[in-house]
Design an enzyme around this catalytic site. Structure first.
Site, PDB file in Angstrom:
ATOM      1  N   HIS A   1      12.832   8.330 -13.916  1.00  0.00           N
ATOM      2  CA  HIS A   1      13.953   8.932 -13.105  1.00  0.00           C
ATOM      3  C   HIS A   1      13.090   8.946 -12.429  1.00  0.00           C
ATOM      4  O   HIS A   1      12.444  10.179 -11.846  1.00  0.00           O
ATOM      5  CB  HIS A   1      15.167   9.852 -12.862  1.00  0.00           C
ATOM      6  CG  HIS A   1      15.626   9.466 -11.704  1.00  0.00           C
ATOM      7  ND1 HIS A   1      17.428  10.263 -11.743  1.00  0.00           N
ATOM      8  CD2 HIS A   1      15.807   9.556 -10.537  1.00  0.00           C
ATOM      9  CE1 HIS A   1      17.848   9.995 -10.909  1.00  0.00           C
ATOM     10  NE2 HIS A   1      16.895   9.870  -9.820  1.00  0.00           N
TER      11      HIS A   1
ATOM     12  N   ARG B   1       8.998   4.372  -3.444  1.00  0.00           N
ATOM     13  CA  ARG B   1       9.717   4.250  -1.695  1.00  0.00           C
ATOM     14  C   ARG B   1       9.270   2.842  -1.860  1.00  0.00           C
ATOM     15  O   ARG B   1       9.031   2.550  -0.545  1.00  0.00           O
ATOM     16  CB  ARG B   1       8.936   5.713  -1.377  1.00  0.00           C
ATOM     17  CG  ARG B   1       9.160   6.653  -1.614  1.00  0.00           C
ATOM     18  CD  ARG B   1      10.976   7.064  -1.665  1.00  0.00           C
ATOM     19  NE  ARG B   1      11.345   8.387  -0.899  1.00  0.00           N
ATOM     20  CZ  ARG B   1      12.288   8.262  -2.599  1.00  0.00           C
ATOM     21  NH1 ARG B   1      13.537   7.690  -2.295  1.00  0.00           N
ATOM     22  NH2 ARG B   1      13.052   9.776  -2.679  1.00  0.00           N
TER      23      ARG B   1
ATOM     24  N   ASN C   1      16.509   2.586  -5.161  1.00  0.00           N
ATOM     25  CA  ASN C   1      17.030   2.956  -3.725  1.00  0.00           C
ATOM     26  C   ASN C   1      15.893   2.510  -2.613  1.00  0.00           C
ATOM     27  O   ASN C   1      15.532   3.667  -1.911  1.00  0.00           O
ATOM     28  CB  ASN C   1      17.814   4.327  -3.249  1.00  0.00           C
ATOM     29  CG  ASN C   1      16.739   5.160  -3.607  1.00  0.00           C
ATOM     30  OD1 ASN C   1      15.658   5.424  -4.916  1.00  0.00           O
ATOM     31  ND2 ASN C   1      17.454   6.624  -3.507  1.00  0.00           N
TER      32      ASN C   1
ATOM     33  N   ASP D   1      21.275   4.450  -7.887  1.00  0.00           N
ATOM     34  CA  ASP D   1      20.704   6.461  -8.463  1.00  0.00           C
ATOM     35  C   ASP D   1      21.166   6.803  -5.836  1.00  0.00           C
ATOM     36  O   ASP D   1      19.918   5.260  -5.651  1.00  0.00           O
ATOM     37  CB  ASP D   1      19.474   6.800  -8.841  1.00  0.00           C
ATOM     38  CG  ASP D   1      19.113   7.995  -8.906  1.00  0.00           C
ATOM     39  OD1 ASP D   1      20.129   9.161  -8.703  1.00  0.00           O
ATOM     40  OD2 ASP D   1      18.098   9.183  -7.743  1.00  0.00           O
TER      41      ASP D   1
ATOM     42  N   HIS E   1      24.199   7.877 -11.247  1.00  0.00           N
ATOM     43  CA  HIS E   1      24.625   9.287 -10.503  1.00  0.00           C
ATOM     44  C   HIS E   1      25.994   9.872 -10.189  1.00  0.00           C
ATOM     45  O   HIS E   1      25.873   9.494  -9.257  1.00  0.00           O
ATOM     46  CB  HIS E   1      23.374   9.083  -9.325  1.00  0.00           C
ATOM     47  CG  HIS E   1      23.925  10.444  -7.748  1.00  0.00           C
ATOM     48  ND1 HIS E   1      22.293  10.629  -7.297  1.00  0.00           N
ATOM     49  CD2 HIS E   1      24.457  10.757  -6.915  1.00  0.00           C
ATOM     50  CE1 HIS E   1      22.448  10.904  -6.792  1.00  0.00           C
ATOM     51  NE2 HIS E   1      23.516  11.061  -5.900  1.00  0.00           N
TER      52      HIS E   1
ATOM     53  N   HIS F   1      20.307  12.952 -14.112  1.00  0.00           N
ATOM     54  CA  HIS F   1      20.012  14.702 -13.510  1.00  0.00           C
ATOM     55  C   HIS F   1      21.615  15.832 -13.551  1.00  0.00           C
ATOM     56  O   HIS F   1      22.012  15.662 -12.960  1.00  0.00           O
ATOM     57  CB  HIS F   1      20.026  14.672 -11.985  1.00  0.00           C
ATOM     58  CG  HIS F   1      20.584  13.574 -11.058  1.00  0.00           C
ATOM     59  ND1 HIS F   1      21.587  13.838 -10.766  1.00  0.00           N
ATOM     60  CD2 HIS F   1      19.822  12.319 -10.384  1.00  0.00           C
ATOM     61  CE1 HIS F   1      21.681  12.935 -10.105  1.00  0.00           C
ATOM     62  NE2 HIS F   1      20.507  12.284  -9.828  1.00  0.00           N
TER      63      HIS F   1
ATOM     64  N   ASP G   1      13.109  13.246 -11.719  1.00  0.00           N
ATOM     65  CA  ASP G   1      13.786  12.693  -9.825  1.00  0.00           C
ATOM     66  C   ASP G   1      13.168  12.623  -8.983  1.00  0.00           C
ATOM     67  O   ASP G   1      13.440  13.382  -7.452  1.00  0.00           O
ATOM     68  CB  ASP G   1      15.392  13.357 -10.008  1.00  0.00           C
ATOM     69  CG  ASP G   1      16.260  12.914  -8.437  1.00  0.00           C
ATOM     70  OD1 ASP G   1      15.695  11.930  -8.120  1.00  0.00           O
ATOM     71  OD2 ASP G   1      17.111  13.442  -8.670  1.00  0.00           O
TER      72      ASP G   1
ATOM     73  N   PRO H   1      17.451  14.844   0.985  1.00  0.00           N
ATOM     74  CA  PRO H   1      17.797  15.815  -0.305  1.00  0.00           C
ATOM     75  C   PRO H   1      16.070  15.307  -1.396  1.00  0.00           C
ATOM     76  O   PRO H   1      16.483  14.170  -1.153  1.00  0.00           O
ATOM     77  CB  PRO H   1      18.716  15.431  -1.194  1.00  0.00           C
ATOM     78  CG  PRO H   1      19.690  13.721   0.130  1.00  0.00           C
ATOM     79  CD  PRO H   1      18.724  14.426   1.239  1.00  0.00           C
TER      80      PRO H   1
HETATM   81  O1  DOR Z   1      17.702  14.523  -4.682  1.00  0.00           O
HETATM   82  C1  DOR Z   1      17.948  14.090  -4.828  1.00  0.00           C
HETATM   83  N1  DOR Z   1      16.631  12.301  -4.101  1.00  0.00           N
HETATM   84  N2  DOR Z   1      19.008  12.941  -5.597  1.00  0.00           N
HETATM   85  C2  DOR Z   1      19.330  11.676  -5.529  1.00  0.00           C
HETATM   86  O2  DOR Z   1      19.662  11.071  -5.805  1.00  0.00           O
HETATM   87  C3  DOR Z   1      18.386  10.601  -4.652  1.00  0.00           C
HETATM   88  C4  DOR Z   1      16.696  11.117  -4.395  1.00  0.00           C
HETATM   89  C5  DOR Z   1      16.073  10.391  -3.166  1.00  0.00           C
HETATM   90  O3  DOR Z   1      16.451   9.136  -3.257  1.00  0.00           O
HETATM   91  O4  DOR Z   1      15.306  10.914  -2.778  1.00  0.00           O
HETATM   92 ZN    ZN Z   2      20.074  10.845  -8.525  1.00  0.00          ZN
END
Ligand code: DOR
Ligand code: ZN
Length: 433
Positions: free
Chosen positions: A58, A62, A92, A152, A179, A232, A305, A323
């Site tokens: 995980h 980017r 993502n 995710d 997720h 997670h 993560d 987040p």
């Molecule tokens: O804190 C997180 N950041 N949780 C996630 O599920 C996605 C991730 C992100 O892509 O920044």
């Molecule tokens: Zn996640």
């Protein structure tokens, strides 16, 4: 390819020190007092231990789309420095990794850089929108051979879509990683729902948002005869559900992040948005349950993560911040602090939860292998007795959002080897020469 000789190192941190000779991408010899040729590169492994290279199920790299926060190159460097020889790059991105064009690009770019095997994770649904299944088969059949799929950042919340995804995953022989977050219960939520969030005036994210999806997906996996992996895990209730589901013979696996093992929601006092993460930091009792579950095998593995974010997305009001936190370069040290220090795991156990189990879950046959002659030389050399102070500015990631800034943590990676080639040494990533 030149040979590498690691002298006087303890395999898994146990037994007498031995010499380990690497050549042609493999472990060629293990023994006492091995000889070295003129061109052999020598590592002094005294006081150090050798483990199979870590596998991260995980990671957010980017690229494509947010190369201002991390690239496959900088993320690969962070991974190598953290002792990883394979990472799974989450879907993502922008564009979303929901076609083979994107997943094959990520794979090729990772191979070009050559610091770590970057396995792209494919999206389960088109655009991560949760409405229509992505072409998982095409991604699986592509050059990247995608073997793990996840939306995710988002939950596949529609039970019918999730059920179909699991059915397809079974016939394709791939894995769905969920997720687990019921979005109707987390709308507007930014922190764990509990006394701390209430006192601080932060909108609460209930444990049940995670647990209800874990329970549902265990049942859907059972009925589909498919495997499901929980990203997670963050609550005591999730641990209980995993225990139950595994007891029923359901094919469910789970990961826990280093930050959910070490940190809790008392950190939110300062409103520093570096502590904002999904799922949120929970209570100390949850962290303790997660540590025990990882020790007992109820939770199968550690996954970082790793989630880089730009300064403007973190140095702002807590509720407005994105987040996520960095994790690749600090993972081993946080595991040493939370699991080795209190005696919950030994180094053999660390190899299990950071290398062998994640490799098995993802179906990688060249990672997480035994330390034995003839095996691929995907390895990490660790100094267990040192400590270091985390400084975001010194990390390889472009972004600075580590929650461990100025914290002194035990143990450090001294070298990483990918197919017998050095990818990190003494705190520096080593590119192809
Ligand atoms: O804190 C997180 N950041 N949780 C996630 O599920 C996605 C991730 C992100 O892509 O920044
Ligand atoms: Zn996640």
């Amino acid at each position: 390819m030149s040979e590498i000789l690691i002298r006087n190192v303890r395999l898994y941190g146990v037994g007498d020190p031995v010499d380990v000779l690497l050549g042609d991408g493999e472990i060629r010899e293990i023994g006492q007092g091995l000889g070295a040729g003129d061109s052999t590169e020598i590592f002094d492994g005294s006081g150090q231990l050798l483990l199979p290279g870590f596998v991260d199920l995980h990671t957010h790299l980017r690229e494509p789309g947010r190369e201002d926060t991390e690239t496959i190159e900088t993320g690969s460097a962070a991974a190598a420095l953290g002792g990883f020889t394979a990472v799974f790059a989450m879907a993502n991105t922008d564009p979303v990794a929901d076609t083979a064009v994107v997943t094959d690009h990520v794979w090729r770019r990772g191979q070009e850089i050559g610091l770590v095997d970057v396995h792209p994770v494919g999206a389960v649904t088109v655009g991560l929108r949760g409405k229509q299944l992505a072409e998982m088969g095409t991604m699986a059949a592509g050059e990247a051979g995608v073997r793990m799929f996840s939306d995710d950042g988002h939950c596949v919340d529609d039970p019918l879509i999730m059920r179909r995804a699991l059915e397809y995953s079974r016939s394709l022989g791939v894995l769905i990683a969920q997720h687990a977050e019921e979005p109707r219960l987390t709308a507007g939520a930014v922190a764990h729902e509990g006394p701390n969030a209430a006192r601080l005036g932060l909108a609460g994210w209930p444990r049940a948002a995670e647990e209800s999806i874990v329970a549902r997906d265990a049942l859907l996996a059972r009925d589909a005869g498919a495997r499901v992996h929980i990203c997670h895990a963050s609550t005591t209730g999730t641990v209980e559900l995993l225990k139950w589901a595994k007891g029923q013979g359901i094919s469910i696996t789970a990961e826990v992040t280093p930050h959910h093992l070490l940190l809790d929601d008392t950190r939110l006092e300062t409103y520093d948005a570096v502590n904002r993460v999904n799922p949120p930091l929970r209570e100390a009792s949850d962290a303790e349950a997660l540590r025990r579950a990882l020790a007992d095998g109820v939770i199968d593995c550690v996954a970082t993560d790793h989630a880089p974010h730009a300064e403007q997305d973190k140095c702002c009001e807590f509720a407005a911040a994105r987040p996520g936190m960095l994790g690749l370069e600090t993972a081993l040290s946080v595991i040493a602090e939370t699991m080795i220090g209190p005696g919950l795991l030994d180094w053999r156990g660390v190899a299990r939860v950071m290398s062998e189990n994640p490799a098995r879950i993802a179906g990688l046959d060249d990672q997480g292998r035994p330390l034995a002659v003839g095996e691929p030389a995907n390895l990490v050399l660790v100094d267990p007795d040192t400590s270091w102070t985390v400084r975001a500015k010194e990390l390889a990631s472009i972004s600075n959002n580590t929650p461990y800034e100025a914290m002194t943590l035990p143990a450090r990676v001294t070298a990483t080897f990918l197919r017998g080639r050095i990818t990190a040494r003494d705190g520096k990533a080593v590119g192809r020469t």
